[in-house]
Enzyme design. Structure first.
Site, short mmCIF file in Angstrom:
data_model
loop_
_atom_site.label_atom_id
_atom_site.label_comp_id
_atom_site.label_asym_id
_atom_site.label_seq_id
_atom_site.Cartn_x
_atom_site.Cartn_y
_atom_site.Cartn_z
N ALA A 21 -32.85 -54.47 -19.96
CA ALA A 21 -31.62 -53.96 -19.34
C ALA A 21 -31.11 -54.95 -18.31
O ALA A 21 -31.89 -55.64 -17.65
CB ALA A 21 -31.91 -52.64 -18.65
N THR A 33 -28.34 -49.61 -13.58
CA THR A 33 -28.96 -50.17 -14.78
C THR A 33 -28.91 -49.15 -15.91
O THR A 33 -28.33 -48.08 -15.77
CB THR A 33 -30.40 -50.63 -14.47
N ASN A 34 -29.50 -49.50 -17.04
CA ASN A 34 -29.60 -48.62 -18.21
C ASN A 34 -31.08 -48.44 -18.55
O ASN A 34 -31.89 -49.29 -18.21
CB ASN A 34 -28.92 -49.25 -19.43
N HIS A 35 -31.40 -47.39 -19.28
CA HIS A 35 -32.76 -47.25 -19.80
C HIS A 35 -33.03 -48.34 -20.82
O HIS A 35 -32.24 -48.54 -21.74
CB HIS A 35 -32.90 -45.92 -20.55
N SER A 36 -34.12 -49.03 -20.69
CA SER A 36 -34.58 -49.95 -21.73
C SER A 36 -35.92 -50.52 -21.30
O SER A 36 -36.05 -51.04 -20.19
CB SER A 36 -33.59 -51.10 -21.95
#
Ligand code: CTP
Ligand code: CA
Length: 224
Positions: A21, A33-36
């Site tokens: 991310a 941020t994003n989930h990853s």
């Protein structure tokens, strides 16, 4: 699954994979941020390397450190990832964007920690650059482009629109409403979408999905 693919069927190919991310700073202590976890991208890089490719891995924020590759570039923001991809993609035969890139970033990064007040707060955001759309618009001769798509509804319609609008060859569509798919699990359920059609793969490990994606990339290259 692993082992079914001819060993070395990616020999002679330079493959660029992005994983993880991006992080978009708000102030010295906060970010968006994003989930990853990065695991899908790592599995792709590893599978490509095992099949004989020269692999460059561009990694954002990930749960574990990236595995060793021919080259590994760490980045933080979408803008940094763009520049790393711009550099590494010029001689890549295959580019796979498995990273979760933030669509927006704070318009200004505060130099000092933002202090809370009594009322609600408003954060002004601006768009980041769409790296995959840029790759589609600046495609090198003989280059194959693969993206990922995360959806919670209308998976195939929305993902096919991304395939067309970004001008790419293959999109790996992830339905987050399916059990066993998505973030923080070792497995994935994906639909591979090309301009010609689509195939929904059964629940499989990320490594098995990675091998299927690479086989679909080779098929797209052969069909061109
Ligand atoms: N992507 C990118 N640059 C961005 C945003 C996304 O390269 N700034 C890439 C992702 O790495 C992924 C693909 O585009 O391979 C699709 O990402 P996704 O978030 O599913 O779709 P978007 O086009 O961003 O559309 P939306 O989030 O609105 O569904
Ligand atoms: Ca997005």
């Amino acid at each position: 699954g692993p082992g079914d693919e001819p060993a070395g069927d990616l020999a002679g190919l330079r493959v660029l994979v992005t994983a993880g991310a991006t992080i978009e700073r708000i102030d010295p202590v906060r970010y968006i941020t994003n989930h990853s976890t990065g695991r899908m991208g790592f599995a792709l890089a590893q599978a490509a390397r095992d099949r004989g490719a020269r692999v460059t891995l561009v990694a954002g924020s990930t749960a574990e450190p990236p595995p060793p590759m021919d080259a590994v570039v760490r980045v933080e923001s979408a803008e940094q990832m763009f520049h790393a991809v711009e550099d590494a993609s010029c001689d890549a035969h295959v580019v796979i964007m498995a990273a979760a890139v933030a669509d927006y970033r704070p318009r200004r990064v505060a130099e000092q920690k933002i202090k809370k007040t009594d009322g609600p707060a408003v954060l002004e955001l601006e768009r980041t650059r769409d790296i995959l759309a840029w790759l589609g618009a600046h495609r090198r001769d003989g280059q194959t482009l693969c993206g990922f798509s995360m959806e919670t509804a209308d998976l195939v319609t929305n993902s096919r629109r991304k395939l067309v609008e970004k001008g790419i060859d293959l999109i790996v569509a992830n339905d987050l409403s399916t059990p066993g798919a998505g973030f923080g699990v070792g497995t994935n359920v994906v639909t591979l979408i090309t301009p010609d059609g689509q195939t929904r793969l059964p629940l499989a490990s990320k490594r098995e999905v990675a091998d299927q994606v690479l086989t679909a990339v080779l098929r797209a290259r052969a069909g061109r």
